[in-house]
Each structure stands twice: as structure tokens, then as C-alpha cells.
Design a protein around this motif. Structure first.
Motif, PDB file in Angstrom:
ATOM      1  N   LEU A  69       0.819  -1.207   0.000  1.00  0.00           N
ATOM      2  CA  LEU A  69       0.000   0.000   0.000  1.00  0.00           C
ATOM      3  C   LEU A  69       0.858   1.265   0.000  1.00  0.00           C
ATOM      4  CD1 LEU A  69      -2.831   1.129  -0.080  1.00  0.00           C
ATOM      5  CD2 LEU A  69      -2.948   0.896   2.402  1.00  0.00           C
ATOM      6  N   LYS A  70       2.015   1.205   0.616  1.00  0.00           N
ATOM      7  CA  LYS A  70       2.925   2.359   0.668  1.00  0.00           C
ATOM      8  C   LYS A  70       3.260   2.869  -0.739  1.00  0.00           C
ATOM      9  CE  LYS A  70       7.217   3.879   2.833  1.00  0.00           C
ATOM     10  NZ  LYS A  70       8.010   4.575   1.920  1.00  0.00           N
ATOM     11  N   LYS A  71       3.271   1.991  -1.729  1.00  0.00           N
ATOM     12  CA  LYS A  71       3.598   2.374  -3.109  1.00  0.00           C
ATOM     13  C   LYS A  71       2.533   3.290  -3.717  1.00  0.00           C
ATOM     14  CE  LYS A  71       7.375  -0.058  -3.827  1.00  0.00           C
ATOM     15  NZ  LYS A  71       8.660   0.564  -4.075  1.00  0.00           N
ATOM     16  N   PHE A  72       1.363   3.369  -3.098  1.00  0.00           N
ATOM     17  CA  PHE A  72       0.297   4.227  -3.596  1.00  0.00           C
ATOM     18  C   PHE A  72       0.415   5.663  -3.072  1.00  0.00           C
ATOM     19  CE2 PHE A  72      -1.352   0.247  -4.915  1.00  0.00           C
ATOM     20  CZ  PHE A  72      -2.255   0.512  -5.936  1.00  0.00           C
ATOM     21  N   PHE A  73       1.354   5.903  -2.167  1.00  0.00           N
ATOM     22  CA  PHE A  73       1.545   7.241  -1.630  1.00  0.00           C
ATOM     23  C   PHE A  73       2.558   8.021  -2.454  1.00  0.00           C
ATOM     24  CE2 PHE A  73      -0.457   5.387   2.053  1.00  0.00           C
ATOM     25  CZ  PHE A  73      -1.128   6.441   2.634  1.00  0.00           C
ATOM     26  N   LEU A  99      -6.960   7.993   4.374  1.00  0.00           N
ATOM     27  CA  LEU A  99      -6.098   9.146   4.162  1.00  0.00           C
ATOM     28  C   LEU A  99      -5.854   9.381   2.668  1.00  0.00           C
ATOM     29  CD1 LEU A  99      -4.373  11.347   5.480  1.00  0.00           C
ATOM     30  CD2 LEU A  99      -2.498   9.692   5.588  1.00  0.00           C
ATOM     31  N   LEU A 100      -5.529   8.326   1.942  1.00  0.00           N
ATOM     32  CA  LEU A 100      -5.304   8.437   0.496  1.00  0.00           C
ATOM     33  C   LEU A 100      -6.539   8.988  -0.215  1.00  0.00           C
ATOM     34  CD1 LEU A 100      -3.402   5.156  -0.435  1.00  0.00           C
ATOM     35  CD2 LEU A 100      -2.577   7.480  -0.818  1.00  0.00           C
ATOM     36  N   SER A 101      -7.708   8.550   0.216  1.00  0.00           N
ATOM     37  CA  SER A 101      -8.942   8.977  -0.447  1.00  0.00           C
ATOM     38  C   SER A 101      -9.350  10.399  -0.069  1.00  0.00           C
ATOM     39  CB  SER A 101     -10.081   8.007  -0.140  1.00  0.00           C
ATOM     40  OG  SER A 101     -10.450   8.092   1.213  1.00  0.00           O
ATOM     41  N   SER A 102      -8.660  10.983   0.906  1.00  0.00           N
ATOM     42  CA  SER A 102      -9.017  12.335   1.351  1.00  0.00           C
ATOM     43  C   SER A 102      -8.459  13.423   0.444  1.00  0.00           C
ATOM     44  CB  SER A 102      -8.531  12.571   2.791  1.00  0.00           C
ATOM     45  OG  SER A 102      -7.104  12.668   2.815  1.00  0.00           O
ATOM     46  N   ASP A 103      -7.383  13.109  -0.303  1.00  0.00           N
ATOM     47  CA  ASP A 103      -6.768  14.119  -1.161  1.00  0.00           C
ATOM     48  C   ASP A 103      -5.970  13.434  -2.270  1.00  0.00           C
ATOM     49  OD1 ASP A 103      -5.064  16.150  -2.288  1.00  0.00           O
ATOM     50  OD2 ASP A 103      -5.372  17.344  -0.479  1.00  0.00           O
ATOM     51  N   MET A 158      -3.757  14.481  -4.107  1.00  0.00           N
ATOM     52  CA  MET A 158      -2.343  14.829  -4.163  1.00  0.00           C
ATOM     53  C   MET A 158      -1.489  13.896  -3.298  1.00  0.00           C
ATOM     54  SD  MET A 158      -2.632  16.988  -6.441  1.00  0.00           S
ATOM     55  CE  MET A 158      -1.027  17.699  -6.663  1.00  0.00           C
ATOM     56  N   LEU A 159      -2.123  13.099  -2.463  1.00  0.00           N
ATOM     57  CA  LEU A 159      -1.384  12.109  -1.671  1.00  0.00           C
ATOM     58  C   LEU A 159      -1.111  10.829  -2.468  1.00  0.00           C
ATOM     59  CD1 LEU A 159      -3.110  12.336   1.826  1.00  0.00           C
ATOM     60  CD2 LEU A 159      -0.737  12.914   1.278  1.00  0.00           C
ATOM     61  N   VAL A 160      -1.841  10.652  -3.560  1.00  0.00           N
ATOM     62  CA  VAL A 160      -1.757   9.410  -4.340  1.00  0.00           C
ATOM     63  C   VAL A 160      -0.668   9.512  -5.399  1.00  0.00           C
ATOM     64  CG1 VAL A 160      -3.044   7.803  -5.814  1.00  0.00           C
ATOM     65  CG2 VAL A 160      -4.230   9.034  -3.977  1.00  0.00           C
ATOM     66  N   LYS A 161       0.169   8.487  -5.457  1.00  0.00           N
ATOM     67  CA  LYS A 161       1.212   8.436  -6.488  1.00  0.00           C
ATOM     68  C   LYS A 161       0.538   8.341  -7.848  1.00  0.00           C
ATOM     69  CE  LYS A 161       5.533   6.294  -7.724  1.00  0.00           C
ATOM     70  NZ  LYS A 161       6.421   7.443  -7.618  1.00  0.00           N
ATOM     71  N   ARG A 162       1.103   9.054  -8.780  1.00  0.00           N
ATOM     72  CA  ARG A 162       0.520   9.069 -10.101  1.00  0.00           C
ATOM     73  C   ARG A 162       1.607   9.070 -11.148  1.00  0.00           C
ATOM     74  NH1 ARG A 162       0.076  13.520  -6.870  1.00  0.00           N
ATOM     75  NH2 ARG A 162       1.143  15.266  -7.783  1.00  0.00           N
ATOM     76  N   PRO A 163       1.267   8.751 -12.357  1.00  0.00           N
ATOM     77  CA  PRO A 163      -0.050   8.356 -12.822  1.00  0.00           C
ATOM     78  C   PRO A 163      -0.411   6.943 -12.379  1.00  0.00           C
ATOM     79  CG  PRO A 163       1.527   8.074 -14.594  1.00  0.00           C
ATOM     80  CD  PRO A 163       2.269   8.694 -13.431  1.00  0.00           C
ATOM     81  N   LEU A 164      -1.691   6.655 -12.445  1.00  0.00           N
ATOM     82  CA  LEU A 164      -2.212   5.309 -12.230  1.00  0.00           C
ATOM     83  C   LEU A 164      -2.863   4.884 -13.538  1.00  0.00           C
ATOM     84  CD1 LEU A 164      -4.073   5.800  -8.839  1.00  0.00           C
ATOM     85  CD2 LEU A 164      -2.248   4.173  -9.202  1.00  0.00           C
TER      86      LEU A 164
END
Length: 116
Positions: free
Chosen positions: A52-56, A83-87, A89-95
Motif C-alpha cells: 500500500l505504501k507504493k500508492f503514496f 487518508l489516500l482517499s481524502s486528497d 495529491m497524496l496518491v502516487k501518479r499516474p495510475l
């Protein structure tokens, strides 16, 4: 496939150009306008096989401001997903989310292997 990115991100632009150059069809989704839900993130996490850490987005300002480097290890998976779903900009991108895969971040070799 759904291509989830932040349009101002240079890595996202590079990934989108790569998709276009290789004539790969996708649906565009702006992560800042339409943030992934915790439910979506959970499904993508499970499908990806990644920690899951890789999604930050560990290089993002918000990640640093919230001092997540020290806080994440003590958080439950549900707390991290919330937390990830709250913003966005916290999610690593692109997906890039396909029927049988999820690619997190743009690594051309991995995208080639999966898509071409």
C-alpha cells in the motif's frame, strides 16, 4: 483502461504521451478533480499486488507536511486508505487501471511489458 493523473505533473504528461504514441485507448481522469474513493483504492491495491505504501506520493508536499514517513508505519490499512482517499495529491501518479492490472507511477519498461 482508466488513466488517472494530475495534468500539471511532468511524469503524467510523459505517460500520457507514451499512451498516445502507442495508440492505446484510455479514459482520462484528473485525480485532483475526481479523487479515488477508499473503495476504489482498496480494489486497485489488491489488483496491483503492491504494498500500500507504493500508492503514496512520497515526494509530494502534502506527504511531507503531514509527516507521513513517520506516521504510516503505525497506521492500519483502513486508516491509510482513508487518508489516500481524502486528497488526490497524496496518491502516487499516474495510475493506469485495466481489467487485470494496475500500474502505479510511470516506468516505461513495465508499461511496455503490460500493454504492448
Amino acid at each position: 483502461m482508466t488513466f488517472i493523473c494530475y495534468p500539471k505533473c511532468t511524469t503524467c504528461k510523459k505517460a500520457q504521451n507514451w499512451l498516445d504514441e502507442n495508440k492505446i485507448d484510455y479514459t482520462f481522469r484528473d485525480i485532483k478533480e475526481e479523487n479515488p474513493s477508499a473503495c476504489e483504492l482498496r480494489a486497485w491495491h489488491e489488483k496491483s499486488g503492491l504494498p500500500l505504501k507504493k500508492f503514496f506520493n512520497t515526494s509530494g508536499m502534502l506527504y511531507r507536511q503531514l509527516e507521513l514517513k513517520t506516521k504510516l508505519p503505525d497506521m492500519s490499512e483502513d486508516e491509510q486508505l482513508s487518508l489516500l482517499s481524502s486528497d488526490g495529491m497524496l496518491v502516487k501518479r499516474p495510475l493506469l487501471v485495466g481489467e487485470n492490472f494496475v500500474l502505479v507511477g510511470f516506468k516505461e519498461a513495465a508499461w511496455k511489458e503490460t500493454l504492448l
